[in-house]
Design a protein around this motif. Sequence first.
Motif, mmCIF file in Angstrom:
data_model
loop_
_atom_site.group_PDB
_atom_site.id
_atom_site.type_symbol
_atom_site.label_atom_id
_atom_site.label_comp_id
_atom_site.label_asym_id
_atom_site.label_seq_id
_atom_site.Cartn_x
_atom_site.Cartn_y
_atom_site.Cartn_z
ATOM 1 N N ARG A 50 5.891 0.572 -11.400
ATOM 2 C CA ARG A 50 5.125 -0.630 -11.058
ATOM 3 C C ARG A 50 5.949 -1.903 -11.282
ATOM 4 N NH1 ARG A 50 -0.100 0.444 -8.940
ATOM 5 N NH2 ARG A 50 -0.214 -1.796 -9.094
ATOM 6 N N LEU A 85 1.967 1.722 -3.467
ATOM 7 C CA LEU A 85 0.818 2.122 -4.274
ATOM 8 C C LEU A 85 0.506 3.602 -4.088
ATOM 9 C CD1 LEU A 85 -1.481 1.367 -6.178
ATOM 10 C CD2 LEU A 85 -2.827 0.728 -4.165
ATOM 11 N N PHE A 86 0.669 4.100 -2.870
ATOM 12 C CA PHE A 86 0.438 5.529 -2.619
ATOM 13 C C PHE A 86 1.327 6.373 -3.529
ATOM 14 C CE2 PHE A 86 1.890 9.420 -0.528
ATOM 15 C CZ PHE A 86 0.676 10.102 -0.435
ATOM 16 N N TYR A 87 2.608 6.035 -3.621
ATOM 17 C CA TYR A 87 3.513 6.808 -4.465
ATOM 18 C C TYR A 87 3.264 6.550 -5.946
ATOM 19 C CZ TYR A 87 5.842 8.856 -0.549
ATOM 20 O OH TYR A 87 6.094 9.594 0.571
ATOM 21 N N LYS A 119 0.615 12.895 -10.716
ATOM 22 C CA LYS A 119 0.561 14.282 -10.245
ATOM 23 C C LYS A 119 1.913 14.959 -10.442
ATOM 24 C CE LYS A 119 -2.885 13.244 -6.736
ATOM 25 N NZ LYS A 119 -3.167 13.160 -5.306
ATOM 26 N N GLN A 156 0.362 6.353 -7.146
ATOM 27 C CA GLN A 156 -0.742 7.276 -7.415
ATOM 28 C C GLN A 156 -0.272 8.729 -7.439
ATOM 29 O OE1 GLN A 156 -3.317 6.095 -4.229
ATOM 30 N NE2 GLN A 156 -4.288 4.472 -5.439
ATOM 31 N N GLN A 157 0.838 9.028 -6.793
ATOM 32 C CA GLN A 157 1.365 10.390 -6.797
ATOM 33 C C GLN A 157 2.171 10.687 -8.058
ATOM 34 O OE1 GLN A 157 0.264 12.435 -4.334
ATOM 35 N NE2 GLN A 157 -0.803 10.548 -3.802
ATOM 36 N N ILE A 166 5.201 5.406 -14.962
ATOM 37 C CA ILE A 166 4.299 4.565 -14.166
ATOM 38 C C ILE A 166 4.636 3.092 -14.362
ATOM 39 C CG2 ILE A 166 1.893 3.822 -13.935
ATOM 40 C CD1 ILE A 166 1.128 6.767 -14.609
ATOM 41 N N ARG A 172 0.836 -1.219 0.000
ATOM 42 C CA ARG A 172 0.000 0.000 0.000
ATOM 43 C C ARG A 172 0.862 1.257 0.000
ATOM 44 N NH1 ARG A 172 -3.733 -2.650 3.887
ATOM 45 N NH2 ARG A 172 -2.462 -1.637 5.461
#
Length: 175
Positions: free
Chosen positions: A78, A50-52, A58, A54-55, A74, A47
């Motif tokens: 991943r 995953l947070f990073y 941005k 999602q950043q 990305i 998790r």
Amino acid sequence: ALQRARQAAHACALQGLRSATAEGLLPPRASGRAKEKAPPDAEQASRYALFYAQQLPKLCGFCGAPPEARWTAIVFFRRFFALRSPLEFNPMHLMFAAMHLACKVEEFHEITLDSLLKTADFSGAIRGRVAALELPLLEAIGFSLLVEPKPDTALRVLAADLRQLLQQQLGVDGA
């Protein structure tokens, strides 16, 4: 299979932390603590990564990266954490390393590591750590720098194919 790979990476990272602690390579913990914290389990570490992940889009938006570089960053991020644990590598630093490498691969030279860190309001203090992650990142992705298909290109091709199919079914001329 992916879950097993992540759990194996997590177990390997925990073993490495235990070894380093036993050999005195890590600083000793403060003895006056009320309770020692256990390292995060594989799910918590996943998790965190995953947070990073999602950043990352941005960050790409802040620095004006093209969609190709965004997608490549990305995918690199991943792929890296599919094989490595966030306990071994800081996901925030890797986010910058993946973006920097993606800009190089996609030949978008306007974004340098320094400009990337400046845009994100980070000092040059983490520059060395981010730069040092380039080789581990390359090794983790197997030096496979080509990321295809790009979603924008694939969607354009799909839209064109659907238009052509619709025109054929309706008997409409393309003109």
